[in-house]
Design an enzyme around this catalytic site. Structure first.
Site, PDB file in Angstrom:
ATOM      1  CB  CYS A  45      -2.066  32.427  -9.040  1.00 19.73           C
ATOM      2  SG  CYS A  45      -1.764  32.543  -7.254  1.00 19.73           S
ATOM      3  CB  THR A  46      -2.204  34.938 -13.846  1.00 19.02           C
ATOM      4  OG1 THR A  46      -3.448  35.136 -13.157  1.00 19.02           O
ATOM      5  CG2 THR A  46      -2.442  34.991 -15.348  1.00 19.02           C
TER       6      THR A  46
END
Length: 158
Positions: A45-46
């Site tokens: 997600c980062t």
């Protein structure tokens, strides 16, 4: 209810970072990218958020708003946004209202256990509020670039 390409996306209003409330109706006249990710501050997600962040200027040139959505609370979203210097808002969808609208809650397996979670998915909404493109079961690598190219093509058509 299933969203279909070319059909209007029902309006939604949600709590977002920066002490804002995001409403799809307020964004009419602009293209909107809504990307759903499983959990704030996790590696995939980062990376995905960073890829959108790094292309934001390009999305801006084709009048496209970027919104990230997960079931994390607003505090977790604010921390994620600040830590990664995201230049777009993140929606906290704890009650899964937006997730259900886009049908991204799926049965997932983790370490042999099944649970309901967000399937990494992205949606491109045109300036009239209609669904233009959707990507489900997204692989992070190269995804933001693909979405950018779709947004650019859509903008050129408009």
């Amino acid at each position: 209810m299933t969203l279909a390409i070319g059909q209007p996306v029902p309006d939604f209003t949600a709590t977002a970072t920066g002490d804002t409330t995001v409403s799809l109706a307020d964004l009419k006249g602009r293209q909107v990218v809504v990307f759903f990710y499983p959990k704030a501050s996790t590696p995939g997600c980062t990376t995905e958020g960073g890829d959108f962040r790094d292309r934001k200027a390009d999305f801006d040139t084709v009048d496209t708003v970027i919104l990230g959505v997960s079931r994390d609370g607003i505090r977790a979203q604010e921390n994620f946004k600040a830590k990664q210097a995201f230049n777009f808002e993140l929606i906290s969808d704890k009650d899964e209202e937006v997730c259900k609208l886009f049908d991204v809650i799926k049965l997932k397996k983790l370490y042999g256990k099944e649970h309901l979670g967000i399937e990494r998915s992205t949606f491109l909404i045109d300036a009239e509020g209609k669904l233009a493109r959707e990507w489900r079961g997204v692989k992070v690598k190269g995804h933001a670039q693909e979405v950018l190219e779709a947004a650019q093509a859509l903008h050129a058509e408009g």
